[in-house]
Design an enzyme around this catalytic site. Structure first.
Site, PDB file in Angstrom:
ATOM      1  N   HIS A 287       0.777  26.336  22.423  1.00 48.33           N
ATOM      2  CA  HIS A 287       1.575  25.169  22.081  1.00 48.33           C
ATOM      3  C   HIS A 287       2.953  25.303  22.724  1.00 48.33           C
ATOM      4  CE1 HIS A 287      -0.799  23.814  18.247  1.00 48.33           C
ATOM      5  NE2 HIS A 287      -1.590  24.084  19.272  1.00 48.33           N
ATOM      6  N   GLU A 289       5.924  25.121  21.490  1.00 47.11           N
ATOM      7  CA  GLU A 289       6.854  25.981  20.764  1.00 47.11           C
ATOM      8  C   GLU A 289       6.558  27.462  21.009  1.00 47.11           C
ATOM      9  OE1 GLU A 289       5.781  22.702  17.681  1.00 47.11           O
ATOM     10  OE2 GLU A 289       4.960  23.500  19.555  1.00 47.11           O
ATOM     11  N   CYS A 317       3.450  22.634  13.914  1.00 45.38           N
ATOM     12  CA  CYS A 317       2.288  22.891  13.071  1.00 45.38           C
ATOM     13  C   CYS A 317       2.512  24.196  12.309  1.00 45.38           C
ATOM     14  CB  CYS A 317       1.029  22.974  13.921  1.00 45.38           C
ATOM     15  SG  CYS A 317       0.996  24.417  15.020  1.00 45.38           S
TER      16      CYS A 317
END
Length: 393
Positions: A287, A289, A317
């Site tokens: 992801h 991040e 998430c």
């Protein structure tokens, strides 16, 4: 309709529905019964137009840089101008009169740090300082050029809005209100702005008073005219850095990845950029991040990112939120919320989990519509595509 859902119109007595620099739905913020503190702040400059700041040794804002100043003696009926003159004399040894002060701004903060409400009168001091004041009990002083402020440890509300408003309206006036939330979010409302009035031209032989302090061309106000509430644009603002994250999200969309982008800043500069690469790397953990966190740790040579801010276009998430907490990221700013699976306050809030040993400051809804539109258009395209397999999410 509550007053905070109304935009002030300086040139008219009418009010029109709207929001001034507000993010999220128009709802009445909860009110807290707290003491109300009234203070003055002194914006002093030297001959090089460097700002004098105090590294505070006491609360509030201990260890952070801010203008000098102090609280009004309300029990004695002291005026804001009298307080500013007294604080200048006590803290920096400067003898002033009210004529030496320009009221640059008025800022109110609701529930600051959950301890008090604040009303602050911001004064720019017209005389220029010629020497650095000696340290005082409240802390030590230093001069800084404007560009250096991005690398300093500043109070959150100062960095978010007060400094951008001061520079934008320097020589004029602004009034703003901040509603602080327990989860670290701040809602800002610009209530009034006035541009700097041009100096009148003196006729030959006319008597003139002392010259007004020069204002750098980069912040010189336009001639007086109708004023309006405008968004503040600053190269060190949340809006600017979120725009960088949006650019990363567009790269993800161009690669047929879910369009989420992230950047991490430290001392006012970007040290990491990333976008979703789950399909490209065939890695479910890739992801935006997660990739940005790894890049930031490499850039700093440390796994701790306490002094960093993570900007991401979509609410993290659970996996990413856990990694953010583990790496001790100081602040998280996201664009589009995810009420179904978000872990930054949507479905749950791992970023501020009570039992965790680290809590992040969280700001939500920056460039909300732009971030939301990227996701909406991507998934609409996936649903309407006749052939080909879209990314698994």
């Amino acid at each position: 309709m509550p007053w905070w859902s109304i935009r002030a119109c300086p040139s008219s007595s009418k009010r029109t529905p709207g929001r001034a620099l507000r993010r999220g739905p128009v709802v009445e913020p909860p009110r807290m019964r707290l003491p109300y503190q009234i203070s003055t702040l002194l914006y002093c400059f030297n001959e090089q137009d460097e700002i004098l700041l105090l590294e505070r040794a006491q609360e509030p804002n201990r260890g952070q840089w801010s203008p000098c100043g102090g609280k009004l003696h309300t029990d004695l009926g002291e005026s804001p101008y009298a307080c500013a003159c007294r604080e200048a004399r006590e803290e920096i040894g400067l003898v002033l009169t009210p004529a030496d002060l320009h009221l640059a701004g008025l800022v109110s903060e609701h529930g600051y740090q959950g301890r008090a409400h604040w009303l602050m009168f911001l004064f720019e001091v017209k005389p220029r300082l010629t020497a650095l004041p000696a340290p005082i009990r409240e802390g030590r002083f230093a001069f800084f050029p404007r560009a250096a402020l991005a690398g300093l440890k500043l109070p959150q509300t100062d960095r978010e809005m007060i400094w951008p408003l001061f520079w934008r309206h320097r020589g004029g006036f602004f009034a703003a209100h901040c509603h602080t939330h327990p989860d670290g979010r701040n809602e800002w409302f610009v209530e009034e702005t006035r541009k700097r009035r041009p100096q009148a031209q003196s006729s030959p032989g006319a008597a003139t008073g002392p010259a007004a302090p020069a204002i750098p061309a980069m912040v010189r106000a336009a001639p007086a005219g109708p004023t309006e509430v405008e968004p503040v644009i600053d190269l060190h603002s949340d809006d600017h850095f979120m725009a960088e994250a949006v650019r990363q999200a567009r790269r993800a969309g161009a690669a047929a990845e879910v369009p989420v982008g992230a950047v991490i800043t430290h001392a006012g500069r970007v040290i990491a950029r990333a976008f979703n690469q789950v399909e490209l790397l065939k890695d479910a953990t890739a992801h935006a991040e997660m990739l940005a966190l790894t890049e930031a740790q490499a850039a700093l040579g440390d796994w701790r990112l306490n002094e960093c801010t993570l900007y991401v276009t979509k609410e993290p998430c659970a996996m990413c939120a856990g990694a953010i907490v583990q790496t001790r990221v100081g602040r998280v700013v996201f664009g589009a919320p995810d009420p179904k699976a978000g872990a930054g306050g949507g479905a749950l809030n791992l970023l501020q989990w009570p039992a965790a040993n680290h809590h992040c400051h969280v700001t939500a809804g920056v460039r909300l519509e732009e971030c939301r539109r990227l996701l909406r258009e991507f998934f609409l395209d996936q649903r309407t595509r006749e052939n080909g397999e879209g990314p698994r999410v």
